[in-house]
Write a protein that holds these residues in place. Structure first.
Motif, PDB file in Angstrom:
ATOM      1  N   GLN A   1      78.084  48.906  96.404  1.00  0.00           N
ATOM      2  CA  GLN A   1      76.788  49.758  97.320  1.00  0.00           C
ATOM      3  C   GLN A   1      76.195  50.515  97.106  1.00  0.00           C
ATOM      4  OE1 GLN A   1      79.206  50.407 101.603  1.00  0.00           O
ATOM      5  NE2 GLN A   1      79.380  47.625 101.871  1.00  0.00           N
ATOM      6  N   LEU A   2      76.476  52.011  96.642  1.00  0.00           N
ATOM      7  CA  LEU A   2      75.555  52.413  96.260  1.00  0.00           C
ATOM      8  C   LEU A   2      74.626  52.098  95.321  1.00  0.00           C
ATOM      9  CD1 LEU A   2      77.638  55.180  94.849  1.00  0.00           C
ATOM     10  CD2 LEU A   2      77.007  55.791  96.844  1.00  0.00           C
ATOM     11  N   VAL A   3      74.688  51.127  94.645  1.00  0.00           N
ATOM     12  CA  VAL A   3      74.075  49.917  94.075  1.00  0.00           C
ATOM     13  C   VAL A   3      73.032  48.976  94.285  1.00  0.00           C
ATOM     14  CG1 VAL A   3      73.450  48.402  92.027  1.00  0.00           C
ATOM     15  CG2 VAL A   3      74.793  49.518  91.782  1.00  0.00           C
ATOM     16  N   ILE A   4      73.662  48.771  95.377  1.00  0.00           N
ATOM     17  CA  ILE A   4      72.338  48.485  96.561  1.00  0.00           C
ATOM     18  C   ILE A   4      71.725  49.179  97.059  1.00  0.00           C
ATOM     19  CG2 ILE A   4      72.793  47.206  98.824  1.00  0.00           C
ATOM     20  CD1 ILE A   4      75.113  45.749  97.657  1.00  0.00           C
TER      21      ILE A   4
ATOM     22  N   SER B   1      75.232  41.183  83.939  1.00  0.00           N
ATOM     23  CA  SER B   1      73.838  40.252  83.763  1.00  0.00           C
ATOM     24  C   SER B   1      74.002  39.897  85.276  1.00  0.00           C
ATOM     25  CB  SER B   1      74.354  38.335  83.744  1.00  0.00           C
ATOM     26  OG  SER B   1      76.064  38.497  83.796  1.00  0.00           O
ATOM     27  N   VAL B   2      74.551  40.028  86.179  1.00  0.00           N
ATOM     28  CA  VAL B   2      74.569  39.997  87.774  1.00  0.00           C
ATOM     29  C   VAL B   2      73.143  41.421  87.854  1.00  0.00           C
ATOM     30  CG1 VAL B   2      75.137  40.899  90.300  1.00  0.00           C
ATOM     31  CG2 VAL B   2      76.680  39.297  87.441  1.00  0.00           C
ATOM     32  N   THR B   3      73.023  42.702  86.843  1.00  0.00           N
ATOM     33  CA  THR B   3      73.246  43.909  86.845  1.00  0.00           C
ATOM     34  C   THR B   3      71.841  43.329  86.999  1.00  0.00           C
ATOM     35  OG1 THR B   3      74.354  45.501  86.951  1.00  0.00           O
ATOM     36  CG2 THR B   3      72.374  45.885  86.935  1.00  0.00           C
ATOM     37  N   ARG B   4      71.125  42.713  86.073  1.00  0.00           N
ATOM     38  CA  ARG B   4      70.014  42.001  85.442  1.00  0.00           C
ATOM     39  C   ARG B   4      69.273  41.565  86.812  1.00  0.00           C
ATOM     40  NH1 ARG B   4      72.895  42.542  80.791  1.00  0.00           N
ATOM     41  NH2 ARG B   4      72.492  40.198  80.780  1.00  0.00           N
ATOM     42  N   ARG B   5      70.002  40.941  87.519  1.00  0.00           N
ATOM     43  CA  ARG B   5      69.474  39.368  88.388  1.00  0.00           C
ATOM     44  C   ARG B   5      69.609  40.296  89.876  1.00  0.00           C
ATOM     45  NH1 ARG B   5      70.242  33.817  89.252  1.00  0.00           N
ATOM     46  NH2 ARG B   5      69.534  33.455  91.344  1.00  0.00           N
ATOM     47  N   LEU B   6      70.135  41.252  90.178  1.00  0.00           N
ATOM     48  CA  LEU B   6      69.809  41.441  91.302  1.00  0.00           C
ATOM     49  C   LEU B   6      68.225  42.552  91.246  1.00  0.00           C
ATOM     50  CD1 LEU B   6      73.314  43.524  91.965  1.00  0.00           C
ATOM     51  CD2 LEU B   6      71.889  42.207  93.643  1.00  0.00           C
ATOM     52  N   ILE B   7      68.330  42.533  89.889  1.00  0.00           N
ATOM     53  CA  ILE B   7      66.920  43.470  90.449  1.00  0.00           C
ATOM     54  C   ILE B   7      66.299  43.086  90.123  1.00  0.00           C
ATOM     55  CG2 ILE B   7      65.342  44.866  88.025  1.00  0.00           C
ATOM     56  CD1 ILE B   7      67.963  46.014  87.190  1.00  0.00           C
ATOM     57  N   ALA B   8      65.643  41.518  89.237  1.00  0.00           N
ATOM     58  CA  ALA B   8      65.124  40.322  89.387  1.00  0.00           C
ATOM     59  C   ALA B   8      64.147  39.959  90.944  1.00  0.00           C
ATOM     60  CB  ALA B   8      65.360  39.541  88.234  1.00  0.00           C
TER      61      ALA B   8
ATOM     62  N   GLU C   1      71.666  64.252  93.036  1.00  0.00           N
ATOM     63  CA  GLU C   1      72.047  63.218  93.516  1.00  0.00           C
ATOM     64  C   GLU C   1      71.491  61.770  93.007  1.00  0.00           C
ATOM     65  OE1 GLU C   1      75.034  65.733  96.391  1.00  0.00           O
ATOM     66  OE2 GLU C   1      73.514  65.207  96.822  1.00  0.00           O
ATOM     67  N   ASN C   2      70.189  62.468  93.502  1.00  0.00           N
ATOM     68  CA  ASN C   2      69.713  61.647  93.523  1.00  0.00           C
ATOM     69  C   ASN C   2      69.461  60.517  91.763  1.00  0.00           C
ATOM     70  OD1 ASN C   2      68.010  60.087  95.878  1.00  0.00           O
ATOM     71  ND2 ASN C   2      67.204  62.362  96.332  1.00  0.00           N
ATOM     72  N   GLU C   3      68.848  61.543  91.323  1.00  0.00           N
ATOM     73  CA  GLU C   3      69.569  61.301  89.734  1.00  0.00           C
ATOM     74  C   GLU C   3      69.922  60.208  89.124  1.00  0.00           C
ATOM     75  OE1 GLU C   3      66.988  64.464  87.611  1.00  0.00           O
ATOM     76  OE2 GLU C   3      68.908  64.444  87.688  1.00  0.00           O
ATOM     77  N   VAL C   4      71.443  60.755  89.931  1.00  0.00           N
ATOM     78  CA  VAL C   4      73.197  59.818  89.311  1.00  0.00           C
ATOM     79  C   VAL C   4      73.163  58.696  90.416  1.00  0.00           C
ATOM     80  CG1 VAL C   4      75.581  59.869  89.947  1.00  0.00           C
ATOM     81  CG2 VAL C   4      74.614  61.926  88.943  1.00  0.00           C
ATOM     82  N   LEU C   5      72.289  58.679  91.842  1.00  0.00           N
ATOM     83  CA  LEU C   5      72.077  57.202  92.071  1.00  0.00           C
ATOM     84  C   LEU C   5      71.970  56.231  91.772  1.00  0.00           C
ATOM     85  CD1 LEU C   5      73.146  55.674  94.371  1.00  0.00           C
ATOM     86  CD2 LEU C   5      71.120  56.984  95.986  1.00  0.00           C
ATOM     87  N   THR C   6      70.178  56.570  91.111  1.00  0.00           N
ATOM     88  CA  THR C   6      69.097  56.328  90.227  1.00  0.00           C
ATOM     89  C   THR C   6      69.433  55.388  88.886  1.00  0.00           C
ATOM     90  OG1 THR C   6      67.542  57.274  91.067  1.00  0.00           O
ATOM     91  CG2 THR C   6      66.931  56.007  89.222  1.00  0.00           C
ATOM     92  N   LEU C   7      70.851  56.078  88.071  1.00  0.00           N
ATOM     93  CA  LEU C   7      71.413  55.512  87.546  1.00  0.00           C
ATOM     94  C   LEU C   7      72.839  54.772  87.348  1.00  0.00           C
ATOM     95  CD1 LEU C   7      71.320  59.181  84.704  1.00  0.00           C
ATOM     96  CD2 LEU C   7      70.230  57.072  84.691  1.00  0.00           C
ATOM     97  N   VAL C   8      73.325  54.803  88.812  1.00  0.00           N
ATOM     98  CA  VAL C   8      73.905  53.589  89.185  1.00  0.00           C
ATOM     99  C   VAL C   8      74.375  52.975  89.147  1.00  0.00           C
ATOM    100  CG1 VAL C   8      76.175  53.755  90.564  1.00  0.00           C
ATOM    101  CG2 VAL C   8      75.869  55.820  90.065  1.00  0.00           C
ATOM    102  N   GLY C   9      72.383  52.568  89.658  1.00  0.00           N
ATOM    103  CA  GLY C   9      71.788  51.649  90.386  1.00  0.00           C
ATOM    104  C   GLY C   9      71.024  50.802  88.785  1.00  0.00           C
TER     105      GLY C   9
END
Length: 218
Positions: free
Chosen positions: A203-206, A129-136, A158-166
């Motif tokens: 931090q990767l998510v951010i 739920s926090v991940t969804r809030r970060l996107i919002a 690596e960009n693809e992996v970073l995107t999915l981690v995000g």
């Protein structure tokens, strides 16, 4: 190996409930309790715990500033923020301050204890739920507000992996989505941590948000 925990929350009932549960857990031990952010910083320095479970809204110094001071200090303590999510507008600030996890108080106690172990082991955890809030949060921010990180040496994969981690996906979910093994995903994550000088997965998510790799929902 026992994980040493400091509980920081201005609500005595919350600290008591967590303390009672942790006392019954063989591999976790509460070594200190704080009712303010300033007390949490002091205990983190004095007691050198493995994890500080931190509320955000506390009198005086709040949990965000306390998190920043603890993670910037010389100690080994990692911070898990545990707060009432629906009433909290500070998720992004807490993670930017260095928190290695962000949990909500209505999660099952077993899940909270598991998160403490995950963070103590050097990984990171964000409630879905926090991940969804970060996107919002990023959807509502002006484009110029987040600091964008331009990093050389990041490959297309690596960009693809970073995107999915995000997007909050686990290693197994990323592996399934990219048709690679979990071990390979772990290798990519390790490389990203090194190349982006990131403390952990949070931090990767951010960074994924800041680089525009994650499109806000809606």
């Amino acid at each position: 190996m026992t994980v040493r925990v400091v509980l920081a929350d201005d609500h005595t009932l919350v600290r008591t409930a967590l303390q009672m549960v942790i006392t019954d857990t063989p591999d976790l031990d509460v070594v200190g309790e704080a009712g303010t952010g300033a007390e949490a910083v002091r205990l983190a320095e004095e007691l050198q715990p493995d994890v500080v479970v931190m509320d955000i809204r506390m009198p005086g110094m709040d949990g965000i500033e306390a998190t920043r001071l603890i993670t910037a200090g010389s100690g080994r303590a990692r911070v898990v923020v545990l707060t009432t999510f629906d009433d909290d507008d500070y998720v992004y600030g807490a993670l930017r301050a260095g928190a290695s996890g962000f949990l909500v108080k209505d999660m099952a106690l077993d899940d909270i204890l598991a998160a403490v172990r995950v963070v103590a082991s050097g990984d990171a955890l964000i409630a879905p739920s926090v991940t969804r809030r970060l996107i919002a949060e990023f959807a509502d921010r002006p484009a110029s507000t987040p600091r964008r990180r331009v990093v050389d040496g990041i490959t297309e994969r690596e960009n693809e992996v970073l995107t999915l981690v995000g997007r909050g996906m686990s290693n197994s979910e990323i592996a399934a989505g990219l048709y690679i093994t979990v071990a390979t995903v772990k290798t990519y994550v390790t490389r990203l941590l090194a190349k982006l000088d990131a403390r952990d997965r949070v931090q990767l998510v951010i960074i994924a948000y800041e680089r525009g790799l994650v499109a806000p929902a809606g």
